[in-house]
Design an enzyme around this catalytic site. Structure first.
Site, short mmCIF file in Angstrom:
data_model
loop_
_atom_site.label_atom_id
_atom_site.label_comp_id
_atom_site.label_asym_id
_atom_site.label_seq_id
_atom_site.Cartn_x
_atom_site.Cartn_y
_atom_site.Cartn_z
N ASP A 79 0.95 -1.22 0.05
CA ASP A 79 -0.03 0.09 0.13
C ASP A 79 0.83 1.22 0.02
O ASP A 79 1.92 1.27 0.28
CB ASP A 79 -0.89 -0.01 1.21
CG ASP A 79 -1.93 1.09 1.11
OD1 ASP A 79 -2.27 1.53 0.24
OD2 ASP A 79 -2.46 1.42 2.24
N GLU A 122 2.05 4.91 -4.16
CA GLU A 122 2.07 5.92 -5.57
C GLU A 122 3.36 6.71 -5.66
O GLU A 122 3.69 6.87 -6.77
CB GLU A 122 0.63 6.86 -5.13
CG GLU A 122 -0.40 6.09 -5.40
CD GLU A 122 -0.62 5.25 -4.06
OE1 GLU A 122 -0.12 5.66 -3.01
OE2 GLU A 122 -1.40 4.25 -4.47
N ASP A 161 -9.46 3.22 -2.33
CA ASP A 161 -10.30 3.70 -1.26
C ASP A 161 -11.57 4.05 -1.89
O ASP A 161 -11.82 5.40 -2.07
CB ASP A 161 -9.74 4.81 -0.36
CG ASP A 161 -8.46 4.14 0.41
OD1 ASP A 161 -8.21 3.19 0.32
OD2 ASP A 161 -7.71 4.88 0.78
C1 GLC Z 1 -4.92 3.29 2.74
C2 GLC Z 1 -5.31 1.85 2.25
C3 GLC Z 1 -6.59 1.18 3.03
C4 GLC Z 1 -5.71 1.12 4.34
C5 GLC Z 1 -5.24 2.25 4.86
C6 GLC Z 1 -4.73 2.01 6.28
O1 GLC Z 1 -5.85 4.06 2.81
O2 GLC Z 1 -6.00 2.36 0.69
O3 GLC Z 1 -6.85 0.19 2.49
O4 GLC Z 1 -6.74 0.56 5.09
O5 GLC Z 1 -4.60 2.92 4.00
O6 GLC Z 1 -3.52 1.47 6.09
#
Ligand code: GLC
Length: 622
Positions: free
Chosen positions: A308, A311, A421
């Site tokens: 995650d 980007e 998200d």
């Molecule tokens: C980002 C991710 C989400 C995750 C959050 C906390 O927003 O896209 O899926 O729950 O971070 O890690």
């Protein structure tokens, strides 16, 4: 036929795995001009031209009538006004009755596709920085896609268990929380294959660490769950916390593993752990180093990850944050007016993912120093590739589950993606659906959105429809924010319907997996727009809320609240299968044409082509 034209590529992306000789630019049929903004390609669009592709983007499957940008961005407002989301997938397919052409821009910087936005009948592509251009001409749309997919190499296929149902929530913080979920599923006889761990399993959001208080026996838990057929899938974020004594940070500093500012010092950004640094994954040695860190968790029995914030997502850069606060401090003691309020708001709004910040840190791309903004779009891809390449070393005989939020073409060989998200909105079910074929065109087959919606409060009917929608979608994961209403399938009244839908999914897994493997092998799309399957059918061409799955299935989910059915268009005679459960279902044959079908909340409905009926039934009745 594929042709390649060089426009001074910034770095080698390996997006294309087939070796293709460059053609002379004199052969290029598209008008190209260059100015300070970059290189422009301009083409005329006739009324009947449709433009497809671009992977993860909002709006329609046919991309005409909007402007899209490739700029990987962490911005959770997934609305129609967005021009870019988390990934950049620079492949488009232009179709008319006479011609089917593909264009792939192998670029690492910003690319803009003005598809009839500025001028209704003009397509204008603008590429900033260097790139390779590929053009593909084939007889049909599907052949263009197949040819493109062939040159970019075989798509990632996860282990079969990864097609099971995954339960996630940003908020499962402890071993006890995890056990509570498992027991919720067990008590309610709901099948479960994965529980996802969000950032709270880590010691203060430090990658590759485990909070010992929350998970006193992590390995034991992994083992215990595996014995029940459930895998724990931890998250890994891109940024590394600055903290002396934290091995990953110390090693990285010592060996020059992080992105640098123009003075050669580590560039400091703010993400979940607070002040952090970014692994320079543009560098092969750094990729090897970062990939090897996954060993820490693999050694504990972990078999899958979600990557995650890659980007990369920056809440702020330290330098900009300090500047902003100083500017705000100057206002202290003054007669503050609305304009000051607006200005402060503006300053704060400019902190996250700031383009100026992207210009002020640097990579060592295997010897070449390059500013981040020029290679921004491949960061997430390369980070995920680092993990996948290490898994291959760790155990070449095993398949791992791996998917990422950020991506670009090339990453499709290493992992899947989730669509970021989203929210608990009906329209986001439709967005997920429409992104499926676009992502498949770009090589991504193992994909899916957060079922139930990540942000906001879901409702039982939305969740039920979302479960039904995802029955055929390879990545089926329910995920949500901590502040939202709980959305595990046993949190509502109709647990039996959730159970039935999940049981149907599990019956179909062998079929879905077989189709997934076949499509990966033969470079085909798992989800096809009707326009591709029935190119001569004018109605099919405009139908975007139905898709063909694999060879024989047509999906037509219900996307609206309080609708107990929907209209469908059948391009040929098909059988409608309506399932309440694996045991209780009806089959009706419907003729080509328009139909209204009743689909109550407790029913999963889909169509099969004549030739596929007995095959599908065999799976369901096995
Ligand atoms: C980002 C991710 C989400 C995750 C959050 C906390 O927003 O896209 O899926 O729950 O971070 O890690």
């Amino acid at each position: 036929m594929v042709k390649k034209y060089g426009f001074g590529k910034e770095i080698e992306t390996d997006a294309v795995s087939e070796k293709i000789e460059e053609s002379s630019k004199s052969e290029l049929e598209i008008e190209a001009t260059t100015d300070a903004e970059g290189t422009h390609f301009t083409m005329e669009l006739t009324d009947e031209t449709a433009v497809y592709g671009l992977g993860e983007q909002m709006r329609g499957i046919n991309k005409r009538g909007w402007i899209y940008t490739s700029r990987n961005m962490d911005d959770p407002s997934l609305t129609e006004s967005r021009e870019s989301l988390y990934g950049s997938h620079n492949f488009i397919l232009i179709t008319t009755k006479e011609r089917n052409s593909g264009i792939f821009i192998d670029a690492t910087g910003r690319v803009t596709y003005d598809i009839g936005y500025t001028k209704y009948d003009e397509l204008r592509i603008t590429v900033s920085g260097g790139f390779d251009l590929y053009t593909i001409e084939e007889r049909t749309a599907l052949e263009v896609v197949r040819e493109f997919r062939r040159i970019i190499g075989k798509s990632y296929v996860p282990p079969k268990w990864a097609l099971g149902y995954g339960q996630s929530r940003w908020g499962y913080k402890t071993e006890a929380d995890v056990r509570e979920i498992v027991s919720g599923f067990e008590k309610n006889k709901l099948p479960l294959s994965m529980i996802y761990l969000d950032i709270d399993y880590m010691d203060r959001y430090k990658d590759f660490t485990i909070d010992k208080n929350r998970f006193p026996d992590f390995e034991g838990l992994v083992r215990e769950l595996k014995a029940k057929g459930i895998r724990l899938i931890p998250i890994i974020d891109a940024a590394i916390k600055i903290e002396e004594g934290y091995e990953v940070y110390d090693e990285g500093v010592k060996n020059n593993r992080f992105c640098k500012d123009k003075e050669g010092k580590e560039f400091v950004v703010g993400v979940w752990p607070g002040d952090s640094v970014l692994p320079d994954v543009l560098n092969k040695e750094t990729r090897e180093w970062f990939g090897e860190k996954y060993k820490i968790l693999l050694d504990k029995g972990i078999e899958g990850f979600w990557n995650d914030m890659n980007e990369p997502s920056l809440f702020y850069s330290k330098q900009n944050f300090v500047k902003c606060i100083n500017e705000i401090a100057e206002k202290k003691g003054k007669d503050l007016q609305a304009e000051d309020f607006n200005h402060i708001n503006y300053l704060l709004s400019q902190l996250a993912n700031n383009e100026e910040d992207f210009k002020s840190f640097y990579h060592n791309a295997d010897g070449k120093t390059i500013s981040h903004d020029k290679v921004h779009n491949v960061y997430g891809y390369l980070l995920t590739r680092a993990a996948a390449e290490y898994f291959e070393k760790y155990n070449p005989n095993k398949k791992y589950l791996l998917f990422s939020r950020s991506s670009s073409i090339g990453m499709h060989r290493y992992g899947g993606i989730w669509m970021g998200d989203n929210a608990s909105w009906w329209v986001h079910m439709l967005s997920e659906f429409k992104m499926l074929p676009s992502l498949n065109m770009c090589g991504f087959l193992y994909v899916g959105a957060d079922v139930g919606g990540f942000d906001g409060n879901t409702t039982e009917d939305l969740l039920l429809r979302w479960f039904a929608l995802n029955i055929f979608i390879p990545l089926m994961r329910n995920h949500s924010v901590p502040q939202s209403r709980r959305q595990e399938p046993y949190m509502f009244g109709k647990t039996e319907v959730f159970r039935n839908f999940l049981n149907i999914r599990y019956k179909l897994i062998p079929y879905i997996y077989e189709e997934l493997e076949r499509c990966a092998e033969s470079n085909e799309m798992l989800f096809k727009p009707l326009a591709f399957e029935y190119p001569d059918d004018e109605r099919a061409k405009e139908t975007e809320d139905q898709l063909i799955f694999g060879k024989e299935v047509m999906l037509s989910p219900v996307f609206e609240q309080n609708a107990s059915g929907r209209y469908v268009y059948l391009p040929e005679k098909m059988k409608l299968i309506k399932m309440k459960s694996c045991e209780e279902f009806t089959v009706t044959e419907l003729e080509q044409g328009d139909h209204y079908i009743k689909v109550p909340l407790d029913t999963f409905a889909f169509f099969v082509k004549e030739n596929g009926y007995s095959k599908i039934m065999d799976y369901i009745q096995k």
